[in-house]
Design a protein around this motif. Structure first.
Motif, PDB file in Angstrom:
ATOM      1  N   GLY A  41       0.918  -1.301   0.007  1.00 16.47           N
ATOM      2  CA  GLY A  41      -0.045  -0.119  -0.115  1.00 16.47           C
ATOM      3  C   GLY A  41       0.854   1.273   0.260  1.00 16.47           C
ATOM      4  N   HIS A  44       1.422   2.952  -3.180  1.00 16.31           N
ATOM      5  CA  HIS A  44       0.490   3.701  -3.664  1.00 16.31           C
ATOM      6  C   HIS A  44       0.076   4.706  -3.070  1.00 16.31           C
ATOM      7  CE1 HIS A  44       0.529   0.133  -6.570  1.00 16.31           C
ATOM      8  NE2 HIS A  44       0.467  -0.551  -5.676  1.00 16.31           N
ATOM      9  N   ALA A  45       0.792   5.403  -2.117  1.00 16.80           N
ATOM     10  CA  ALA A  45       0.487   6.619  -1.489  1.00 16.80           C
ATOM     11  C   ALA A  45      -0.041   7.492  -2.301  1.00 16.80           C
ATOM     12  CB  ALA A  45       1.466   6.957  -0.461  1.00 16.80           C
ATOM     13  N   GLU A  46      -1.380   8.286  -1.761  1.00 22.48           N
ATOM     14  CA  GLU A  46      -1.900   9.183  -2.695  1.00 22.48           C
ATOM     15  C   GLU A  46      -1.793  10.510  -1.987  1.00 22.48           C
ATOM     16  OE1 GLU A  46      -5.059   8.636  -5.170  1.00 22.48           O
ATOM     17  OE2 GLU A  46      -5.275   6.393  -4.433  1.00 22.48           O
ATOM     18  N   ASP A 677      -7.098   4.937   0.479  1.00 19.92           N
ATOM     19  CA  ASP A 677      -5.761   4.785   1.053  1.00 19.92           C
ATOM     20  C   ASP A 677      -5.489   5.609   2.454  1.00 19.92           C
ATOM     21  OD1 ASP A 677      -4.915   7.858   0.212  1.00 19.92           O
ATOM     22  OD2 ASP A 677      -6.649   7.013  -1.058  1.00 19.92           O
ATOM     23  N   GLU A 679      -3.532   7.629   3.631  1.00 16.10           N
ATOM     24  CA  GLU A 679      -2.917   8.916   3.430  1.00 16.10           C
ATOM     25  C   GLU A 679      -4.124  10.043   3.392  1.00 16.10           C
ATOM     26  OE1 GLU A 679       0.105   6.299   2.940  1.00 16.10           O
ATOM     27  OE2 GLU A 679      -1.635   6.878   1.562  1.00 16.10           O
TER      28      GLU A 679
END
Length: 741
Positions: A41, A44-46, A677, A679
């Motif tokens: 994950g 794929h931090a957004e 996500d 974040e």
């Protein structure tokens, strides 16, 4: 970020001779764990930068079903605009479906997507589709058969329409829509769909809560930030076709040659996406940068100066849109300084840009310190007599309400009152009065409420939307403006949920009859997740959010209760300042006996500015909706409301209800943990916590102040303010974002 860091640590060892012998088993294990976490994950931090154009991979079953419909792209790429459509489709389809379809000049397989115009695509020309009536911006999306192959056709009369159609097709995929058996026809009646940036040349953004201005004036025209292209993509995806680059409180320097070169560079970035640039201009520019001694609009030298300036601009930027003007308001110079009217000033500028096809957007937000009448009446009083006196290329830009972007206002009485003059709506997307960046306040319901309001000007059904889209009075020049909430923050708007207001504004600018809930659902699916278990509760939360803000800030028609200058937090006690109509006490008029601004026929008679059926409703205490009660009436604290409660008790209930609604929003969001996500989830969770604290601050400070006037007890079961009134009065905020002294 951790994924990148881990790989960066690993590569030097991998490249070094005998690297394996140098790594201990423990260190190898640490690296494996870090990389595994990254793959789980963190890689794929957004950060919100992608807005609603995320194009993340769809679930495999869904992607597989779509792939058969997009097996090939057939579209031209001979012009920058055609290239923009091609690039977006390749980016979007590749991201959503996990593979990029091949491009070709002709259909050769089932499931091709054909995009273009009859002029640019021989394939579309052979289909003989009816593109009449689509206008410059409209498009068709049709399922068809070409050479025996089932295909999807995106056809338009102009390349910009084809670009809009390409974005629509991608939106269907992002939101899980069917792309089989399509027969869509999209047009807009709103000719100008504009974002107004209140950005200063020094990088400050007036009423901006997302960082500094995105325009790097000091680096232009040489350095073109990639962000400018992404800004254009985002706007084109929702049909916005104009941008005003600078603050309505304009600096005349924007019209000097060095800055015009910078504007030209930005126009070049935006042009492929169908976006024209406009400039806010200072009415006194002929004096400040032109060497003249006057800016009188009837002076021949002033008229020549503006014509020459327009010629200079259009020589650099042939598709320049025109000028936005704030004049004779809040100290800005204007034609009234010379005894002239707003029409005189607007027409002088309109004549300067008319040979080039330009327009003038003249703001109707005006009020004078010398005015002793109700401020809510001033725009109507000044502009209603000028109906029919403006040039054909002038749009009068009118705020949605008669005061100033409050959490709730009745619609501006100018809508419907000037049938001979095209009016354009001005909404505020940035939340100057709705909690800045941290409060979740989805503005779709506010926009919808205004657009659907019935002016009754030409009978029942004379809605504000029909006024501004030209239908009611037959105007061809139409427009809508939104004061942008965009800045240099990585998420563009100060929070992920603020992006929904930009999105909703654009969608309603394209079609004022869309509904706020459908737009919110669309945005949630594109921005966060298409999971129904996430979408419905989050949309429900968004739809209640604006009403929550009204409840804890300005219930029952109260307005303008914030601290002056910064507009952050409650200050209903404030009677200071250089002018009365900048103070909250001017608007609530509370005393020991009652509260509210009397705008009825026995007060300022502002109700008379509305059509008789509307005026009759607002004027009558038995008919007026509770939501507008204290906007139009001064009533006793013990006035009996429809609920059966006294006015005082009803106010306390609404203030408390607003806080409770934020608590419900927080609880809803907590249940969403793990569905998106980490974040973006965490940021929204923290901001909702801030909102709850500040909603309680609004409630307690307001109740403490009004209770100090009326001496009444709180209704049973309602908690008293946490602090004495003196505590709330002692707070100051000179450095909050967007502050203007």
């Amino acid at each position: 970020m951790l994924a990148i860091t881990a790989v960066g640590l690993f590569l030097p060892f991998r490249c070094a001779k005998h690297a394996g012998s140098r790594l201990t088993a423990a260190f190898r294990l640490v690296l494996v764990l870090v990389l595994a976490l990254s793959g789980a994950g963190l890689a794929h931090a957004e950060d919100g930068y992608d807005l609603w154009l995320r194009y993340r991979p769809l679930p495999e079953a869904q992607a597989a079903a779509y792939r058969g419909h997009v097996a090939q792209l057939v579209l031209p790429a001979a012009t920058p605009r055609q290239q923009a459509a091609r690039d977006e489709l390749l980016r979007g389809l590749g991201g959503l479906l996990g593979q990029t379809p091949p491009t070709s000049d002709a259909v050769s397989v089932d499931g091709a997507v054909v995009v273009g115009t009859p002029a640019s695509s021989p394939t579309i020309a052979r289909l003989r589709l009816d593109t009449r009536g689509l206008g410059h911006d409209g498009y068709l999306i049709r399922s068809a058969v070409i050479a025996g192959h089932p295909v999807t056709v995106v056809a338009a009369a102009d390349d910009v329409g084809a670009l809009y159609g390409a974005f629509h097709l991608l939106r269907l995929l992002q939101t899980g829509g069917s792309i089989a058996g399509l027969d869509l026809r999209e047009t807009t009646r709103m000719k100008l769909r504009v974002l107004d940036h209140w950005d200063d040349l020094n990088g400050h953004v007036e009423r901006g809560y997302a960082g500094n201005s995105i325009w790097g004036w000091q680096k232009l025209p040489d350095w073109l930030e990639p962000r400018y292209t992404d800004y254009a993509r985002a706007n084109a995806s929702i049909g916005i076709n104009g941008t005003v680059l600078n603050n309505v409180n304009a600096n005349a320097a924007i019209l000097t040659p060095p800055y015009l070169d910078k504007v030209k560079a930005l126009a070049g970035v935006f042009r492929p996406y169908g976006i024209r640039v406009y400039l806010s201009v200072k009415f006194s520019a002929p004096i400040e940068i032109g060497g003249l001694k006057t800016a009188d609009p009837l002076d021949p030298a002033v008229q020549r100066w503006w014509r020459a300036k327009a010629d200079e601009i259009y020589a650099l930027i042939p598709d320049f849109g025109g000028f936005l003007v704030k004049a004779n308001s809040e100290g800005q110079p204007g034609p009234q300084d010379y005894g002239r009217t707003h029409a005189d000033g607007a027409n002088m500028l309109a004549d300067a840009v008319a040979p080039h096809g330009g327009i003038v957007m003249w703001r109707a937000f005006v009020y004078s310190q010398a005015n002793t009448d109700d401020r809510a009446k001033q725009a109507y009083t000044e502009f209603k007599p000028l109906d029919g006196k403006f040039r054909a290329n002038v749009l009068l830009q009118v705020k949605n309400g008669p005061i100033d972007f409050q959490p709730r206002e009745p619609f501006n009485p100018l809508f419907g009152a000037m049938p001979k003059t095209p009016l354009m709506m001005e909404f505020q997307v940035t939340k100057e009065y709705l909690g800045f960046a941290t409060h979740l306040a989805y503005l779709g319901p506010l926009f919808e409420e205004t657009l659907r309001a019935d002016t009754m000007a030409r009978g029942k059904g004379s809605t504000v939307a029909r006024v501004i889209d030209g239908e009611l009075d037959g105007h061809a020049l139409t427009g809508i403006a939104g004061v942008a909430n965009i800045g240099t923050d990585r998420d563009w708007s100060g929070s992920d949920f603020n992006q929904a207001n930009w999105y909703a504004y654009g969608r309603l600018a394209w079609n004022p009859m869309l509904d706020a809930r459908s737009i919110a659902e669309e945005w949630v699916r594109m921005t966060f997740s298409d999971d129904a278990a996430f979408v419905k509760p989050v949309v429900d939360m968004m739809m209640q959010s604006r009403e929550a803000v009204v409840d804890y800030m300005t219930p029952l028609g109260l307005h303008h209760l914030m601290g002056k200058g910064h507009h952050y937090g409650p200050a209903p006690w404030d009677a200071s300042g250089p002018r009365a109509d900048w103070t909250p006490v001017y608007y609530h008029r509370a005393d020991h006996d009652g509260i509210g601004f009397d705008r009825s026929s026995s007060g300022s008679n502002a109700v008379a500015q509305y059509a008789p059926p509307v005026a009759g409703t607002f004027n009558d205490l038995s008919k007026i909706p509770d939501a507008y009660l204290l906007w139009f009436h001064h009533v006793p604290w013990n006035y009996r409301m429809r609920s059966g409660r006294t006015l005082w008790d009803e106010l306390v209930v609404h203030y408390t209800q607003g806080v409770d609604e934020v608590k419900q929003m927080r609880a809803t969001w907590q249940r969403m943990d793990g569905r998106i996500d980490a974040e973006r989830y965490r940021k929204a969770a923290v901001f909702l916590g801030i909102q709850e604290k500040e909603a309680l601050w609004w409630r307690d400070a307001s109740i403490a102040y009004f209770q100090s006037l009326n001496g009444l007890p709180l209704p049973a079961g309602y908690a008293p303010p946490q602090h004495p009134l003196s505590y709330y009065e002692s707070l100051s905020f000179p450095f909050v974002p967007g502050y203007r002294p």
